[in-house]
Write a protein that holds these residues in place. Structure first.
Motif, PDB file in Angstrom:
ATOM      1  N   MET A   1       0.839  -1.182   0.000  1.00 54.80           N
ATOM      2  CA  MET A   1       0.000   0.000   0.000  1.00 54.80           C
ATOM      3  C   MET A   1       0.884   1.246   0.000  1.00 54.80           C
ATOM      4  N   GLU A   2       0.434   2.239  -0.744  1.00 50.89           N
ATOM      5  CA  GLU A   2       1.169   3.497  -0.835  1.00 50.89           C
ATOM      6  C   GLU A   2       0.230   4.652  -0.483  1.00 50.89           C
ATOM      7  N   ILE A   3       0.673   5.507   0.412  1.00 48.32           N
ATOM      8  CA  ILE A   3      -0.079   6.711   0.770  1.00 48.32           C
ATOM      9  C   ILE A   3       0.655   7.899   0.171  1.00 48.32           C
ATOM     10  N   SER A  50      -4.274  10.111  -0.226  1.00 49.71           N
ATOM     11  CA  SER A  50      -5.003   8.933  -0.701  1.00 49.71           C
ATOM     12  C   SER A  50      -4.098   7.713  -0.558  1.00 49.71           C
ATOM     13  N   CYS A  51      -4.730   6.567  -0.369  1.00 46.73           N
ATOM     14  CA  CYS A  51      -4.018   5.302  -0.159  1.00 46.73           C
ATOM     15  C   CYS A  51      -4.360   4.361  -1.312  1.00 46.73           C
ATOM     16  N   LEU A  58      -7.781   2.704  -2.042  1.00 48.98           N
ATOM     17  CA  LEU A  58      -8.200   1.991  -0.838  1.00 48.98           C
ATOM     18  C   LEU A  58      -8.830   2.903   0.203  1.00 48.98           C
ATOM     19  N   GLY A  59      -8.431   4.173   0.218  1.00 54.37           N
ATOM     20  CA  GLY A  59      -8.971   5.081   1.224  1.00 54.37           C
ATOM     21  C   GLY A  59      -8.335   6.452   1.134  1.00 54.37           C
ATOM     22  N   VAL A  87      -6.577  -0.667   6.261  1.00 53.19           N
ATOM     23  CA  VAL A  87      -6.362   0.605   5.583  1.00 53.19           C
ATOM     24  C   VAL A  87      -6.505   1.774   6.564  1.00 53.19           C
ATOM     25  N   ALA A  88      -7.565   1.766   7.379  1.00 53.62           N
ATOM     26  CA  ALA A  88      -7.784   2.875   8.313  1.00 53.62           C
ATOM     27  C   ALA A  88      -6.624   2.987   9.308  1.00 53.62           C
ATOM     28  N   SER A  89      -6.128   1.857   9.782  1.00 54.19           N
ATOM     29  CA  SER A  89      -4.986   1.893  10.712  1.00 54.19           C
ATOM     30  C   SER A  89      -3.748   2.440  10.030  1.00 54.19           C
TER      31      SER A  89
END
Length: 151
Positions: A1-3, A50-51, A58-59, A87-89
């Motif tokens: 995952m990348e933010i 954004s993620c 994702l979020g 994702v939220a964490s």
């Protein structure tokens, strides 16, 4: 995952934020909805993230600077197809890291008091947010819960 920092121009992000706003208005009285629209999220005091996993959104989450010592968490949302994946964490850890890097002393948030928002409130408690009174321009509202934590 990348933010990553997002410019709020992509269709996926816009759709996710529209879904977020629709849920807020479906769940809370209009006068108690404090979610921001895309124009408001483009304010210079806000950094929007954004993620992604590859090309799948994702979020998202935003950080609004209230002053040099205090920030507000805004627009945290996990895409429906990415729920229960952490994702939220991951977004929360990212925001807390950014807040520390910016030398904020406190981060606060407003969320709903209804059962719909219970999972969000549990996430915030997991990250040491505690209930508090209204902050910034918020007013006491039975439909809102206010939370904050020191950085």
């Amino acid at each position: 995952m990348e933010i990553k920092i997002d410019d709020l121009t992509g269709g996926e992000v816009i759709s996710l934020l529209e879904e977020h706003l629709a849920d807020m208005y479906a769940t809370s009285p209009a006068e108690s909805v404090h979610a921001l629209d895309i124009k408001a999220l483009k304010d210079p005091s806000i950094t929007f993230y954004s993620c992604w996993k590859d090309t799948t959104l994702l979020g998202c989450v935003a950080l609004r600077e209230l002053d040099a010592n205090h920030a507000e968490l805004k627009s945290m949302r996990t895409a429906s197809n990415a729920r229960q994946l952490g994702v939220a964490s991951m977004l929360m850890q990212h925001i807390l890291t950014i807040a520390a890097q910016r030398n904020y002393q406190k981060i606060s948030l407003e969320t709903g008091s209804m059962d719909f928002f219970k999972p969000a409130r549990q996430l915030y408690k997991k990250y040491d947010f505690e209930y508090c009174g209204p902050f910034d321009d918020y007013q006491l509202d039975e439909n809102s819960k206010f939370m904050s934590r020191n950085i």
